[in-house]
Write a protein that holds these residues in place. Sequence first.
Motif, PDB file in Angstrom:
ATOM      1  N   ALA A   1       0.832  -1.205   0.000  1.00  0.00           N
ATOM      2  CA  ALA A   1       0.000   0.000   0.000  1.00  0.00           C
ATOM      3  C   ALA A   1       0.869   1.260   0.000  1.00  0.00           C
ATOM      4  O   ALA A   1       0.567   2.243  -0.693  1.00  0.00           O
ATOM      5  N   ILE A   2       1.950   1.233   0.788  1.00  0.00           N
ATOM      6  CA  ILE A   2       2.860   2.381   0.823  1.00  0.00           C
ATOM      7  C   ILE A   2       3.488   2.593  -0.550  1.00  0.00           C
ATOM      8  O   ILE A   2       3.533   3.714  -1.073  1.00  0.00           O
ATOM      9  N   TRP A   3       3.971   1.499  -1.142  1.00  0.00           N
ATOM     10  CA  TRP A   3       4.623   1.562  -2.452  1.00  0.00           C
ATOM     11  C   TRP A   3       3.678   2.136  -3.512  1.00  0.00           C
ATOM     12  O   TRP A   3       4.063   3.036  -4.278  1.00  0.00           O
ATOM     13  N   ARG A   4       2.450   1.634  -3.541  1.00  0.00           N
ATOM     14  CA  ARG A   4       1.498   2.107  -4.547  1.00  0.00           C
ATOM     15  C   ARG A   4       1.158   3.586  -4.332  1.00  0.00           C
ATOM     16  O   ARG A   4       1.090   4.376  -5.287  1.00  0.00           O
ATOM     17  N   ALA A   5       0.939   3.979  -3.091  1.00  0.00           N
ATOM     18  CA  ALA A   5       0.567   5.367  -2.810  1.00  0.00           C
ATOM     19  C   ALA A   5       1.707   6.328  -3.138  1.00  0.00           C
ATOM     20  O   ALA A   5       1.482   7.403  -3.705  1.00  0.00           O
ATOM     21  N   VAL A   6       2.924   5.936  -2.800  1.00  0.00           N
ATOM     22  CA  VAL A   6       4.067   6.806  -3.062  1.00  0.00           C
ATOM     23  C   VAL A   6       4.276   6.981  -4.558  1.00  0.00           C
ATOM     24  O   VAL A   6       4.466   8.101  -5.052  1.00  0.00           O
ATOM     25  N   LEU A   7       4.243   5.891  -5.318  1.00  0.00           N
ATOM     26  CA  LEU A   7       4.479   5.992  -6.759  1.00  0.00           C
ATOM     27  C   LEU A   7       3.351   6.724  -7.471  1.00  0.00           C
ATOM     28  O   LEU A   7       3.563   7.314  -8.534  1.00  0.00           O
ATOM     29  N   ALA A   8       2.153   6.679  -6.890  1.00  0.00           N
ATOM     30  CA  ALA A   8       1.021   7.398  -7.483  1.00  0.00           C
ATOM     31  C   ALA A   8       0.951   8.850  -7.003  1.00  0.00           C
ATOM     32  O   ALA A   8       0.041   9.587  -7.407  1.00  0.00           O
ATOM     33  N   ASN A   9       1.875   9.248  -6.138  1.00  0.00           N
ATOM     34  CA  ASN A   9       1.856  10.592  -5.544  1.00  0.00           C
ATOM     35  C   ASN A   9       0.511  10.879  -4.871  1.00  0.00           C
ATOM     36  O   ASN A   9      -0.013  11.994  -4.934  1.00  0.00           O
ATOM     37  N   ASP A  10      -0.039   9.843  -4.240  1.00  0.00           N
ATOM     38  CA  ASP A  10      -1.355   9.950  -3.613  1.00  0.00           C
ATOM     39  C   ASP A  10      -1.170  10.165  -2.109  1.00  0.00           C
ATOM     40  O   ASP A  10      -1.147   9.225  -1.317  1.00  0.00           O
ATOM     41  N   ASP A  11      -1.037  11.412  -1.711  1.00  0.00           N
ATOM     42  CA  ASP A  11      -0.798  11.735  -0.300  1.00  0.00           C
ATOM     43  C   ASP A  11      -1.981  11.324   0.575  1.00  0.00           C
ATOM     44  O   ASP A  11      -1.800  10.936   1.731  1.00  0.00           O
ATOM     45  N   GLU A  12      -3.193  11.419   0.023  1.00  0.00           N
ATOM     46  CA  GLU A  12      -4.378  11.049   0.796  1.00  0.00           C
ATOM     47  C   GLU A  12      -4.369   9.557   1.114  1.00  0.00           C
ATOM     48  O   GLU A  12      -4.630   9.144   2.253  1.00  0.00           O
ATOM     49  N   ALA A  13      -4.046   8.740   0.121  1.00  0.00           N
ATOM     50  CA  ALA A  13      -3.973   7.293   0.336  1.00  0.00           C
ATOM     51  C   ALA A  13      -2.844   6.944   1.297  1.00  0.00           C
ATOM     52  O   ALA A  13      -2.991   6.065   2.157  1.00  0.00           O
ATOM     53  N   LEU A  14      -1.733   7.650   1.194  1.00  0.00           N
ATOM     54  CA  LEU A  14      -0.590   7.389   2.076  1.00  0.00           C
ATOM     55  C   LEU A  14      -0.941   7.720   3.517  1.00  0.00           C
ATOM     56  O   LEU A  14      -0.613   6.971   4.451  1.00  0.00           O
ATOM     57  N   ALA A  15      -1.639   8.825   3.714  1.00  0.00           N
ATOM     58  CA  ALA A  15      -2.013   9.226   5.070  1.00  0.00           C
ATOM     59  C   ALA A  15      -3.027   8.271   5.685  1.00  0.00           C
ATOM     60  O   ALA A  15      -3.111   8.154   6.918  1.00  0.00           O
ATOM     61  N   ALA A  16      -3.797   7.574   4.842  1.00  0.00           N
ATOM     62  CA  ALA A  16      -4.838   6.674   5.342  1.00  0.00           C
ATOM     63  C   ALA A  16      -4.306   5.292   5.702  1.00  0.00           C
ATOM     64  O   ALA A  16      -5.031   4.477   6.282  1.00  0.00           O
ATOM     65  N   ILE A  17      -3.049   4.993   5.402  1.00  0.00           N
ATOM     66  CA  ILE A  17      -2.482   3.660   5.656  1.00  0.00           C
ATOM     67  C   ILE A  17      -2.238   3.461   7.145  1.00  0.00           C
ATOM     68  O   ILE A  17      -1.661   4.321   7.817  1.00  0.00           O
ATOM     69  N   ASP A  18      -2.693   2.333   7.651  1.00  0.00           N
ATOM     70  CA  ASP A  18      -2.416   1.956   9.031  1.00  0.00           C
ATOM     71  C   ASP A  18      -1.005   1.367   9.082  1.00  0.00           C
ATOM     72  O   ASP A  18      -0.741   0.320   8.512  1.00  0.00           O
ATOM     73  N   LEU A  19      -0.094   2.037   9.758  1.00  0.00           N
ATOM     74  CA  LEU A  19       1.310   1.650   9.742  1.00  0.00           C
ATOM     75  C   LEU A  19       1.666   0.611  10.801  1.00  0.00           C
ATOM     76  O   LEU A  19       2.843   0.391  11.077  1.00  0.00           O
ATOM     77  N   LYS A  20       0.656  -0.039  11.375  1.00  0.00           N
ATOM     78  CA  LYS A  20       0.956  -1.130  12.292  1.00  0.00           C
ATOM     79  C   LYS A  20       1.499  -2.327  11.501  1.00  0.00           C
ATOM     80  O   LYS A  20       1.131  -2.559  10.358  1.00  0.00           O
ATOM     81  N   ALA A  21       2.384  -3.075  12.150  1.00  0.00           N
ATOM     82  CA  ALA A  21       2.941  -4.266  11.507  1.00  0.00           C
ATOM     83  C   ALA A  21       1.823  -5.262  11.220  1.00  0.00           C
ATOM     84  O   ALA A  21       1.001  -5.555  12.088  1.00  0.00           O
ATOM     85  N   VAL A  22       1.797  -5.775  10.000  1.00  0.00           N
ATOM     86  CA  VAL A  22       0.779  -6.745   9.602  1.00  0.00           C
ATOM     87  C   VAL A  22       1.358  -7.603   8.480  1.00  0.00           C
ATOM     88  O   VAL A  22       2.023  -7.088   7.574  1.00  0.00           O
ATOM     89  N   SER A  23       1.158  -8.906   8.546  1.00  0.00           N
ATOM     90  CA  SER A  23       1.724  -9.798   7.543  1.00  0.00           C
ATOM     91  C   SER A  23       1.091  -9.572   6.176  1.00  0.00           C
ATOM     92  O   SER A  23      -0.127  -9.420   6.060  1.00  0.00           O
ATOM     93  N   GLN A  24       1.952  -9.536   5.159  1.00  0.00           N
ATOM     94  CA  GLN A  24       1.494  -9.456   3.772  1.00  0.00           C
ATOM     95  C   GLN A  24       2.115 -10.618   3.003  1.00  0.00           C
ATOM     96  O   GLN A  24       3.303 -10.917   3.149  1.00  0.00           O
TER      97      GLN A  24
END
Length: 265
Positions: free
Chosen positions: A167-190
């Motif tokens: 999610a971080i990677w996609r938001a950063v490359l899309a320059n989507d600050d709103e999506a980046l701010a909405a990401i829950d940065l707690k550790a979670v398995s992917q």
Amino acid sequence: MPTLLETQQAMFRALLFRDTDDAAVQIAGGAFLPDERLDIYRNTFLSSLTSALRISYPAVYRLVGEEFFEGAAQLFIQAHPPQCAYLNAYGAQLNEFLARFPPASELPYLADVARLEWAVNGALHANDATPMDGEALAAVAGAPADRLVLLCHPSLSLLHLDWPAEAIWRAVLANDDEALAAIDLKAVSQWLMIERTPSGVEVISLPESEWRFNAGLAAGKPLQDLLAIAGDADIPSLLARHFAAGRFIGFRLIPDDPLYSEKIS
């Protein structure tokens, strides 16, 4: 007179560690002093490798900014100088470097973003391969499952990440600050699968059971062994999807030899 190896080692020390004593004495006089000439080589060397890292890790670059990235890159280059001239293959250890890099400690997800970007880079530059055809599929149908190893496309890889790196990677490359701010940065398995398709590199999120099955396939385990770790995955459907997507490029049979089996176990 120094040997070629001694000259190469002297240049190595001059470029990476500014230890110019041995290299400078081998440089002919001219408009620039030996140390000035070596500085030109050093700046070109570091700039080229830093640019290669920036191309392979665009999201990491944007997350930390130019100054941080270039400073980290210079330290990384000293610790991990290139082993070949193919720059697309340079930078595989950056995620491990960032995980141990004290200035990056406030961004615990950064190393996982780097792992994802390196997998994407690997998929992008992987060799081409022809998917299995109907004749090969017919041969697989009659192969013993305990000896059958399906060969995956070179671009395919599996990643288990501890942070929401996709999610971080996609938001950063899309320059989507709103999506980046909405990401829950707690550790979670992917559980991610990365592959190159005709339309580009794809990053696909998978259920854990399906991921483990696919990871076993990519690691070259025989089909029968994979059934034990498949969990609740629908194996026939999963294999059919893989075949349809062209993810298998062939197969091999493990020799029916107990001594061979002992060697690979």
